[in-house]
Design a protein around this motif. Structure first.
Motif, PDB file in Angstrom:
ATOM      1  N   SER B  93       0.888  -1.274  -0.102  1.00 58.53           N
ATOM      2  CA  SER B  93       0.011  -0.131  -0.107  1.00 58.53           C
ATOM      3  C   SER B  93       0.797   1.153   0.107  1.00 58.53           C
ATOM      4  N   ALA B  94       2.120   1.028  -0.302  1.00 55.16           N
ATOM      5  CA  ALA B  94       3.013   2.405  -0.203  1.00 55.16           C
ATOM      6  C   ALA B  94       3.037   2.996  -1.382  1.00 55.16           C
ATOM      7  N   ALA B  95       3.467   4.442  -1.287  1.00 59.69           N
ATOM      8  CA  ALA B  95       3.440   5.006  -2.794  1.00 59.69           C
ATOM      9  C   ALA B  95       4.505   4.434  -3.789  1.00 59.69           C
ATOM     10  N   GLU B  96       3.890   4.451  -5.108  1.00 59.05           N
ATOM     11  CA  GLU B  96       4.685   4.068  -6.161  1.00 59.05           C
ATOM     12  C   GLU B  96       6.074   4.791  -6.312  1.00 59.05           C
ATOM     13  N   THR B  97       5.782   6.114  -6.028  1.00 57.82           N
ATOM     14  CA  THR B  97       7.227   6.849  -6.128  1.00 57.82           C
ATOM     15  C   THR B  97       8.230   6.434  -5.293  1.00 57.82           C
ATOM     16  N   TYR B  98       8.178   5.760  -4.292  1.00 58.00           N
ATOM     17  CA  TYR B  98       9.109   5.123  -3.385  1.00 58.00           C
ATOM     18  C   TYR B  98       9.402   3.661  -3.662  1.00 58.00           C
ATOM     19  N   GLY B  99       8.853   3.097  -4.696  1.00 60.66           N
ATOM     20  CA  GLY B  99       8.754   1.718  -4.916  1.00 60.66           C
ATOM     21  C   GLY B  99       7.552   0.973  -4.445  1.00 60.66           C
ATOM     22  N   GLY B 100       6.685   1.228  -3.695  1.00 57.88           N
ATOM     23  CA  GLY B 100       5.386   0.678  -3.338  1.00 57.88           C
ATOM     24  C   GLY B 100       4.507   0.313  -4.484  1.00 57.88           C
ATOM     25  N   MET B 101       3.610  -0.419  -4.056  1.00 63.22           N
ATOM     26  CA  MET B 101       2.449  -0.814  -5.227  1.00 63.22           C
ATOM     27  C   MET B 101       1.381  -0.078  -5.133  1.00 63.22           C
ATOM     28  N   GLY B 102       1.043   0.954  -4.322  1.00 62.28           N
ATOM     29  CA  GLY B 102       0.060   2.038  -4.258  1.00 62.28           C
ATOM     30  C   GLY B 102      -1.133   1.420  -4.096  1.00 62.28           C
ATOM     31  N   LEU B 103      -1.458   0.184  -3.701  1.00 59.31           N
ATOM     32  CA  LEU B 103      -2.503  -0.531  -3.752  1.00 59.31           C
ATOM     33  C   LEU B 103      -3.440  -0.468  -2.642  1.00 59.31           C
ATOM     34  N   PRO B 104      -4.570  -0.515  -2.457  1.00 57.08           N
ATOM     35  CA  PRO B 104      -5.592  -0.165  -1.297  1.00 57.08           C
ATOM     36  C   PRO B 104      -5.136  -0.965   0.136  1.00 57.08           C
ATOM     37  N   LEU B 105      -5.562  -0.300   1.158  1.00 59.58           N
ATOM     38  CA  LEU B 105      -4.786  -0.813   2.466  1.00 59.58           C
ATOM     39  C   LEU B 105      -5.941  -1.979   2.608  1.00 59.58           C
ATOM     40  N   THR B 106      -7.050  -2.032   2.179  1.00 58.77           N
ATOM     41  CA  THR B 106      -7.940  -3.283   2.196  1.00 58.77           C
ATOM     42  C   THR B 106      -7.190  -4.521   1.740  1.00 58.77           C
ATOM     43  N   LEU B 107      -6.284  -4.336   0.465  1.00 63.97           N
ATOM     44  CA  LEU B 107      -5.392  -5.729   0.139  1.00 63.97           C
ATOM     45  C   LEU B 107      -4.587  -6.092   1.145  1.00 63.97           C
ATOM     46  N   ASN B 108      -3.860  -4.683   1.778  1.00 59.06           N
ATOM     47  CA  ASN B 108      -3.009  -5.037   2.945  1.00 59.06           C
ATOM     48  C   ASN B 108      -3.363  -5.590   3.832  1.00 59.06           C
ATOM     49  N   THR B 109      -4.637  -5.171   4.327  1.00 53.89           N
ATOM     50  CA  THR B 109      -5.226  -5.935   5.320  1.00 53.89           C
ATOM     51  C   THR B 109      -5.550  -7.241   5.330  1.00 53.89           C
ATOM     52  N   ALA B 110      -5.831  -7.834   4.082  1.00 53.72           N
ATOM     53  CA  ALA B 110      -6.105  -9.363   3.762  1.00 53.72           C
ATOM     54  C   ALA B 110      -4.543  -9.832   3.724  1.00 53.72           C
TER      55      ALA B 110
END
Lengths: 569, 569
Positions: B93-110
């Motif tokens: 769920s981290a920003a794509e600028t810094y290498g994250g996937m930028g996906l919803p926290l809901t998926l991170n919760t799963a």
């Protein structure tokens, strides 16, 4: 944070809550007059505070272990055990003929409660001896009694129960251990038993095993089981422990708690044993042993609830954290900490009262042989076992919570209580099995024992109407809800519909019974903390029954609608 | 009995229960279309099943330890951590600028749910990095972000939270650690911190600590706290880990559970740190980190509930014991075993739905910046934390009970779940503190968020009237009881009267919310096991609210009537 045995609490309960006076009014127990009882409780308290409680941490940190085929127990356990034995406490309720004190089981229940709170791992050893003394007293031949009872009562020898095998846990009828007649009055026992508590140790000179096994051509199931006494060392002609018998400890279990209590796998290889009771009479004899043991286990839960409550309360009274609305400097000023501690105390009081009421009923049954006392004792036993251990588990869990982060750090000891007490809801018949017993066998009298207790609750609320009108009314209403649930149970023809609601029914019944004893306590001490505790119980805990008794009356069909295959759905 | 990540369960919940489609309909999260989400969930499931779950026992049996002043982790943990990092999961769920996937926290919760069920000890490490990424993203300077975020997101470096000191647990304002301006843009940090999860380890090349400390002449209490980033090794001019900083691990705690997770006492001796956020802005930054971490901890409870349920179900399906009324050969035929397993499943479903609904609200807040989403997320967070962990503890406890005697034998692993999950009700703010937050700050909107949820429940019961008339009515009535309890809370001027009922109020609110999600699930899949599970929840578990919400509305006076001196009374 030391344990202090709740001696004055027992004195109050015996005098004002469970009518112990009726026990001492019988011829059988006239020796247990108030001064004797007080002196005994005080002496037990001293033993628990000064000798037993200091062993509790060592038992956890230095588990029992096997060394060259024999079990070595935790540091100090030998001395602790000897102090219990030398005080005569193992035979507190055993017959004077064999060296016991012949005192009421009610006092023995107080003893077991306090010893459990002090050190549950160690307490298990005398508890099992007590069960064996009970079984031999009722079912053994005079020769066996004359040889074994004095040794068990003095604590020179200890006793164990050997029921379980890997395939035979709750299903005792699946036992496969074999017994072969040696033709000389002895039998050769062969098989493996598991979960044998204190199955071997170094605190006494002999270990006497009561073993369920099957004679040749015995029928399948429980009907085919016989009971045998198998000593670790065979008594010589002087009755001293002689040569080693064909029984050995194979291994010890690595358990969640009770590290100081050796849980053994025992191997019997043609070990010499003596039949106790008639052939195929094993279950009857075993039930004698298990019945009072169930009360004994319930009381283990109560003892741990007391210890965990004291421990958490002492911590809370010292721990400073955050501003509190009352200006109290410790976390005792926080409402939620108080909510947990008052619930622990109120539950503890309820569970202890139920266990003592059960013991009083057993004593009255012993002294009077009246069937209504027998029915009452039989009804209260599964409740005392399951509710006492549920309360122990809940209190230990709340104790951890009161400690906050320190609760999961093993050095504080809060976590040990929760680990040690967990198995009490499982052994001696799981709490589910206790509840199934309650709604089937214990209602087979048409509900006479149950309704007798409900009537007693109603009578007490009537007597309390002037002093505590609101609380008396709340408890009266709870008794009506309980009456309806009991009638529902009795009206179910399919036993499985009762079983589906058995656990919530037992919990609901215990909750209402707890209200009875709290109300009695408050009536005996109005305008004191006891009344305040009664109010906490009535308004905060008793309302749980609506959920519990609703669930009790659903039947089983919905549970079988599920195929447990949700994940692939 | 291996763990199987409940991938299809998440797909169902996202599609039919928590309306994840509204998240993917936003511009911010349009990349998380159904096919992407499905692929991601499947990939996480594979990682958890094949790589992480097999480490769980080793973490328990071979705890993290200190060797020459540095922490060595359990066997396989390094490889497990690398697999998580290399999958890119830390930055889901981290920003794509810094290498994250930028996906919803809901998926991170799963993700966090499944990793927790697979191996909670290991999962804590990436969970803490996620919190640090969140805090730095919101509060750090661009230079700090550019240097640290890529390392934390790739997993090359890990993050920790350093709040607690011996005298400062729940009372964060009592922190005494000091920070001194070095005059070169850095600060010298001195003090001791305890309970630092994954405070040192050997699974990555650097450990970055976020430390609460006090600048000279800062005011007392939370207002005077500042937040500093203190790496174990100071980055060199190329941004590689260079010389060791003045921070060291003093010792590891010996804990009830989570043996594979090193819980450190950390010593800071003038360690070099960088200020994050403004001076005295520490609490605001810390709250950013803690808020999502609370949801993350709630989900740890859910993950353990899943693992314990699967484990107990697999055992029950194999274990034969006694005759069952249905002729089933395993103990799954016994009503009381089914009662426990269905309750575990029904509770698990409710807790997981609440956590995902909370995550969806956070995602909608992020994507829309609408205040009603923010309020909803804020309201659901303490519920998700406390209810999720309560359910985890209850399910692990029931799991032990389903195992019977085997439940307390450590080899089976049933007890490990109950030991590991216990602290989740304590850390990241005890469940009592979550409840106090709910009835004070989270009702400070006059109940708008609470009543919004209650209205949603009412609307859903209306929609369900034709298909499930009885269950819809029961849930409607429960919503009315909850509305009354919420109104009672709002009408209390003395906050302490709210606090006295905070925990039962939170539990009652969660119970009713659980009914909402169960009903939605059953509406989406009528005539399936999901409907059967909904019925179990509505008829067996929902009735608990009468007891809970009655207790919620008592106020605090009765709790202060007790002086806790009963024993000497």
């Amino acid at each position: 944070m030391p344990y202090t045995a709740p001696v004055s609490e027992f004195k109050f309960l015996l005098a004002h809550v469970v009518d112990f006076a009726q026990v001492t009014a019988t011829q059988q127990f006239e020796g247990a007059a108030a001064d004797v009882t007080d002196a005994i409780l005080t002496e037990i308290g001293r033993l628990c505070d000064e000798v037993i409680a200091p062993l509790n941490r060592a038992g956890d940190l230095h588990p029992a272990r096997i060394e060259n085929g024999v079990v070595r127990t935790s540091p100090g356990f030998s001395e602790g055990y000897r102090a219990i034995a030398e005080g005569g406490w193992i035979g507190l309720s055993a017959a004077e003929t064999y060296g016991g004190m012949g005192l009421p089981l009610t006092l023995n229940t107080a003893l077991n409660d306090m010893m459990s709170g002090a050190c549950l791992s160690l307490q298990l050893c005398p508890l099992l001896s007590q069960g064996q003394i009970e079984a031999l007293s009722h079912h053994a031949s005079d020769d066996i009694k004359a040889l074994y009872l004095p040794k068990l009562i003095s604590g020179e020898w200890t006793g164990t129960m050997n029921l379980t095998e890997p395939q035979a846990g709750s299903d005792v009828g699946a036992v496969q251990s074999k017994a072969q007649d040696n033709g000389d009055g002895t039998f050769a026992i062969t098989g493996q038993k598991i979960y044998i508590t204190w199955g071997d140790h170094d605190v006494a000179e002999n270990v006497c095993h009561l073993v369920l096994a099957r004679l040749p051509e015995a029928p399948a199931g429980t009907k085919g089981l016989s009971l045998f006494l198998v000593p670790k060392r065979l008594p010589d002609t002087d009755g001293k422990p002689g040569v080693l018998n064909g029984v050995s400890v194979v291994s010890l279990e690595h358990k969640l708690g009770l590290h100081g209590s050796p849980t053994c796998v025992m191997q019997y290889d043609g070990a010499t044993g003596w039949l106790i009771g008639p052939p195929q009479g094993g279950m009857a004899a075993m039930f004698t042993m298990m019945n009072n043991a169930r009360l004994g286990v319930g009381v283990q839960g109560v003892g741990i609830a007391e210890a965990a409550m004291q421990h958490a309360l002492a911590y809370a009274a010292e721990r400073k954290q955050g501003r509190t609305p009352t200006g109290e400097t410790s976390i005792l000023g926080h409402a939620d900490v108080r909510r947990m501690l008052t619930a622990m105390q109120a539950d503890l009081f309820a569970a202890r009262s139920i266990s003592l009421a059960c013991a009083v009923a057993i004593d009255m049954q012993t002294a009077t042989e009246a069937s209504h006392w027998e029915a009452r004792a039989a009804f209260l036993t599964p409740i005392a076992k399951a509710f006492g251990t549920d309360v122990g588990i809940a209190a230990a869990n709340d104790g951890v919570q009161v400690f906050g982060g320190m609760g999961v750090i093993e050095e504080t000891g809060a976590a040990q209580f929760s680990r040690d007490v967990r198995v009490t809801a499982i052994y001696e018949g799981t709490n589910g099995i206790q509840a199934m017993d309650l709604v089937s066998r214990k209602l087979s009298d048409g509900g006479e024992a149950a309704f007798g207790l409900i009537k007693e609750i109603e009578d007490t609320t009537r007597a309390a109407r002037d002093v505590f009108p609101h609380e008396a009314e709340a408890l009266w209403n709870a008794a009506q809800t309980l009456r309806e649930a009991t009638e529902w149970m009795l009206s179910q023809e399919d036993l499985n519909d009762r079983f589906a609601g058995a656990v919530p029914f037992l919990r609901g019944f215990a909750r209402v019974l707890g209200g009875l004893f709290h109300l009695r306590s408050a009536l005996a001490a109005p305008k004191t903390a006891r009344s305040a505790l009664m109010r906490v119980y009535i308004w905060r805990l008793l309302p749980e029954i609506s959920g519990l008794l609703a669930q009790a009356q659903i039947g089983g069909a919905d549970l079988y609608d599920l195929d447990f295959g949700l994940q692939s759905a």
